[in-house]
Motif scaffolding. Structure first.
Motif, PDB file in Angstrom:
ATOM      1  N   ARG A  44      28.409  45.650  -2.021  1.00 14.55           N
ATOM      2  CA  ARG A  44      27.468  46.272  -1.061  1.00 14.55           C
ATOM      3  C   ARG A  44      28.155  46.526   0.292  1.00 14.55           C
ATOM      4  NH1 ARG A  44      22.556  43.213   2.034  1.00 14.55           N
ATOM      5  NH2 ARG A  44      22.217  44.861   3.575  1.00 14.55           N
ATOM      6  N   ILE A  45      28.891  45.537   0.782  1.00 14.29           N
ATOM      7  CA  ILE A  45      29.554  45.690   2.080  1.00 14.29           C
ATOM      8  C   ILE A  45      30.530  46.865   2.021  1.00 14.29           C
ATOM      9  CG2 ILE A  45      31.151  44.602   3.719  1.00 14.29           C
ATOM     10  CD1 ILE A  45      29.900  41.863   2.763  1.00 14.29           C
ATOM     11  N   LYS A  46      31.294  46.922   0.945  1.00 17.13           N
ATOM     12  CA  LYS A  46      32.272  47.995   0.798  1.00 17.13           C
ATOM     13  C   LYS A  46      31.585  49.360   0.692  1.00 17.13           C
ATOM     14  CE  LYS A  46      35.379  47.924  -1.898  1.00 17.13           C
ATOM     15  NZ  LYS A  46      36.658  48.122  -2.470  1.00 17.13           N
ATOM     16  N   ARG A  47      30.523  49.403  -0.093  1.00 18.86           N
ATOM     17  CA  ARG A  47      29.830  50.685  -0.327  1.00 18.86           C
ATOM     18  C   ARG A  47      29.207  51.204   0.974  1.00 18.86           C
ATOM     19  NH1 ARG A  47      24.830  50.159  -2.014  1.00 18.86           N
ATOM     20  NH2 ARG A  47      25.348  48.329  -3.254  1.00 18.86           N
ATOM     21  N   GLU A  48      28.624  50.310   1.770  1.00 20.80           N
ATOM     22  CA  GLU A  48      27.899  50.767   2.961  1.00 20.80           C
ATOM     23  C   GLU A  48      28.808  51.011   4.168  1.00 20.80           C
ATOM     24  OE1 GLU A  48      24.214  48.838   3.865  1.00 20.80           O
ATOM     25  OE2 GLU A  48      23.765  48.489   1.741  1.00 20.80           O
ATOM     26  N   THR A  49      30.044  50.471   4.141  1.00 22.65           N
ATOM     27  CA  THR A  49      30.897  50.597   5.333  1.00 22.65           C
ATOM     28  C   THR A  49      32.222  51.296   5.055  1.00 22.65           C
ATOM     29  OG1 THR A  49      32.038  48.502   4.950  1.00 22.65           O
ATOM     30  CG2 THR A  49      29.983  48.418   6.228  1.00 22.65           C
ATOM     31  N   GLY A  50      32.621  51.386   3.793  1.00 22.02           N
ATOM     32  CA  GLY A  50      33.908  52.010   3.475  1.00 22.02           C
ATOM     33  C   GLY A  50      35.124  51.161   3.807  1.00 22.02           C
ATOM     34  N   ILE A  51      34.933  49.868   4.032  1.00 24.42           N
ATOM     35  CA  ILE A  51      36.083  49.011   4.328  1.00 24.42           C
ATOM     36  C   ILE A  51      36.788  48.603   3.038  1.00 24.42           C
ATOM     37  CG2 ILE A  51      34.980  48.075   6.391  1.00 24.42           C
ATOM     38  CD1 ILE A  51      34.914  45.369   4.535  1.00 24.42           C
ATOM     39  N   LYS A  52      37.966  48.009   3.203  1.00 31.71           N
ATOM     40  CA  LYS A  52      38.662  47.371   2.075  1.00 31.71           C
ATOM     41  C   LYS A  52      38.394  45.881   2.117  1.00 31.71           C
ATOM     42  CE  LYS A  52      42.585  50.456   1.602  1.00 31.71           C
ATOM     43  NZ  LYS A  52      44.050  50.565   1.648  1.00 31.71           N
ATOM     44  N   ALA A 239      27.807  45.659  12.303  1.00 26.25           N
ATOM     45  CA  ALA A 239      28.957  45.473  13.203  1.00 26.25           C
ATOM     46  C   ALA A 239      30.140  46.319  12.739  1.00 26.25           C
ATOM     47  CB  ALA A 239      29.344  43.994  13.245  1.00 26.25           C
ATOM     48  N   LEU A 240      30.349  46.379  11.425  1.00 27.74           N
ATOM     49  CA  LEU A 240      31.457  47.183  10.899  1.00 27.74           C
ATOM     50  C   LEU A 240      31.217  48.672  11.154  1.00 27.74           C
ATOM     51  CD1 LEU A 240      32.067  45.243   7.553  1.00 27.74           C
ATOM     52  CD2 LEU A 240      33.713  45.452   9.438  1.00 27.74           C
ATOM     53  N   LYS A 241      29.978  49.110  11.004  1.00 25.47           N
ATOM     54  CA  LYS A 241      29.667  50.533  11.251  1.00 25.47           C
ATOM     55  C   LYS A 241      29.888  50.877  12.717  1.00 25.47           C
ATOM     56  CE  LYS A 241      26.485  51.694   7.532  1.00 25.47           C
ATOM     57  NZ  LYS A 241      25.059  51.715   7.110  1.00 25.47           N
ATOM     58  N   ASP A 242      29.455  50.003  13.620  1.00 24.37           N
ATOM     59  CA  ASP A 242      29.683  50.219  15.054  1.00 24.37           C
ATOM     60  C   ASP A 242      31.169  50.356  15.336  1.00 24.37           C
ATOM     61  OD1 ASP A 242      27.120  50.159  15.844  1.00 24.37           O
ATOM     62  OD2 ASP A 242      27.196  48.190  16.837  1.00 24.37           O
ATOM     63  N   PHE A 243      31.933  49.418  14.763  1.00 27.87           N
ATOM     64  CA  PHE A 243      33.374  49.420  15.005  1.00 27.87           C
ATOM     65  C   PHE A 243      33.990  50.716  14.498  1.00 27.87           C
ATOM     66  CE2 PHE A 243      37.774  48.727  13.978  1.00 27.87           C
ATOM     67  CZ  PHE A 243      38.252  48.073  15.097  1.00 27.87           C
TER      68      PHE A 243
END
Ligand SMILES: *Cc1c(COP(=O)(O)O)cnc(C)c1O
Length: 394
Positions: A44-52, A239-243
């Motif tokens: 979920r975190i990866k899907r919603e933010t695109g992080i690795k 927080a990841l999206k803001d960053f």
């Protein structure tokens, strides 16, 4: 992957797992259904933010299960050469590595194994960065962000504690040869809630923006306890999206260990004897010092399914390990029935920092490493005999 469910205190294992009666103990047992639940959070975190997201194999490494994690995670992060080799050979996606100081020979070998090598100081980066870059390996610098929100063990597990050797302090960052740096690495957390995660991300954005503009990726380290009841994953995602909105040119990486495997397995032990010395005592076929080193080091009190605080239930026992160290005591617990020879005790949350960290102190045999599959099949992945004990001694 199924949709993630909100984690509450009731999502922790409280019922006895469906283990076969006749398994050998002691055994560390991964519960595959619970690992899948945790992986859904990562997904979920990866899907919603695109992080690795990488698995920190320092906290937990069970190659038999890597195929299950490979679809969700982007690779592994290592604390040294052997873990990097393990990641390359057994996980097979990106391999990142950080060590406080490398030898030349280690860096030479790592250039064949790792995709990203993180250095601790400008001196190490100047010395070895060119070797990494010549081999096509990305070099990173670990900074000390001066952000303290590790929630475990006071300063024992706080990378930003006074006098810490981890990462280049802010006032020395001008000495870093930034042109050769691909990734800025900031690991500062341990068992942190969403407040720690979001706090670190905002702190780095606010205080290190000029350096972030010069690199291609940022790694916010581990310690994000994303599957712990009470951790609000939505706050991390925000927080990841803001960053990412502020630094759209950067790849963003998280590398949790414990947060991926918290509450996903057990240490199953058997009562070998009971005795009295003032209190009732039970001696188990396991041990705090050899099989649960963090119980003594942090220290903390592990949960046992069906047991209570001292005096809460009718029969209270000190649970002792089978080594000759007086302090090898797991804790004092109470039970509905008196303990007797052959009773089985199931300690919960025994995946992270257990079998990767334990020793064979006293020659105590290591527990079996096993998996309880969703269909109830019990599989011993590895058991330890004298030969394995002997091999560890060189
Ligand atoms: C220990 C460590 C991790 C993993 O930490 P967890 O608390 O297990 O999530 C990640 N990165 C670095 C650099 C570490 O030292």
């Amino acid at each position: 992957m199924t949709a993630p469910t909100p984690h509450t205190a009731t999502s922790r294992p409280s019922a006895l797992p469906n283990l076969p009666e006749d398994i050998e103990t002691p055994a560390y047992v991964l519960d595959v259904a619970l690992l899948k639940r945790n992986l859904a959070t990562a997904e979920r975190i990866k899907r919603e933010t695109g992080i690795k997201m990488l698995l920190a194999t320092k906290a937990w490494a069970m190659p038999a299960v890597f195929p299950l994690m490979r679809d969700t995670l982007d690779g592994t992060t290592a604390s040294g050469l052997y873990e990097a080799l393990l990641g390359r050979e057994e996980f097979g996606k990106e391999v990142h590595v950080y060590t406080p100081a490398y030898t030349e020979q280690e860096v030479e070998e790592l250039t064949f194994v790792a995709d990203h090598i993180y250095f601790n100081t400008p001196a190490q980066l100047r010395r070895f960065g060119p070797m990494a870059q010549a081999a096509g390996v990305h070099a990173g610098i670990r900074i000390n962000p001066g952000f303290s929100m590790a929630t475990l063990g006071g300063d024992l597990y706080n990378p930003c504690a006074p006098g810490s050797r981890f990462g280049t302090p802010a006032d020395q960052l001008e000495e870093v040869p930034w042109d050769g740096v691909h990734t800025l690495h900031a690991h500062a957390l341990c068992e942190a809630t969403h407040e720690g995660s979001a706090g670190l991300i905002a702190h780095v954005a606010r205080n290190f923006a000029s350096y972030l503009k010069r690199v291609k990726a940022v790694n916010f380290g581990g310690g994000h306890f994303i599957n712990k009841p009470g951790y609000d994953v939505g706050k991390l995602i925000a927080a990841l999206k803001d960053f990412r909105a502020g630094f759209p040119h950067l790849d963003v990486i998280l590398e949790p260990g414990a947060g991926l495997v918290v509450d996903t397995g057990y240490l199953v032990a058997t009562v070998l004897d009971t005795m009295k010395n003032g209190s009732d005592i039970a001696i188990l076929d396991t041990s705090a010092s050899t099989h649960m080193p963090d119980v003594l080091e942090v220290p903390y009190r592990p949960e046992i399914i069906g047991a209570g605080e001292p005096g809460e239930k009718a029969h209270t026992y000190i649970l002792g390990g089978k080594t000759c160290m007086t302090g090898d005591v797991i804790g004092t617990y109470s039970f509905d029935q008196p303990l007797k020879l052959g009773d089985r005790l199931v300690f919960t949350d025994m995946m992270q920092y257990s079998f990767v960290k334990n020793t064979t102190f006293n020659g105590t045999p290591l527990p079996d490493l096993a998996m309880l599959d969703e269909d109830g099949t019990y599989r011993v992945v590895k058991s330890y005999g004298y030969q394995q004990f002997r091999e560890r001694l060189g």
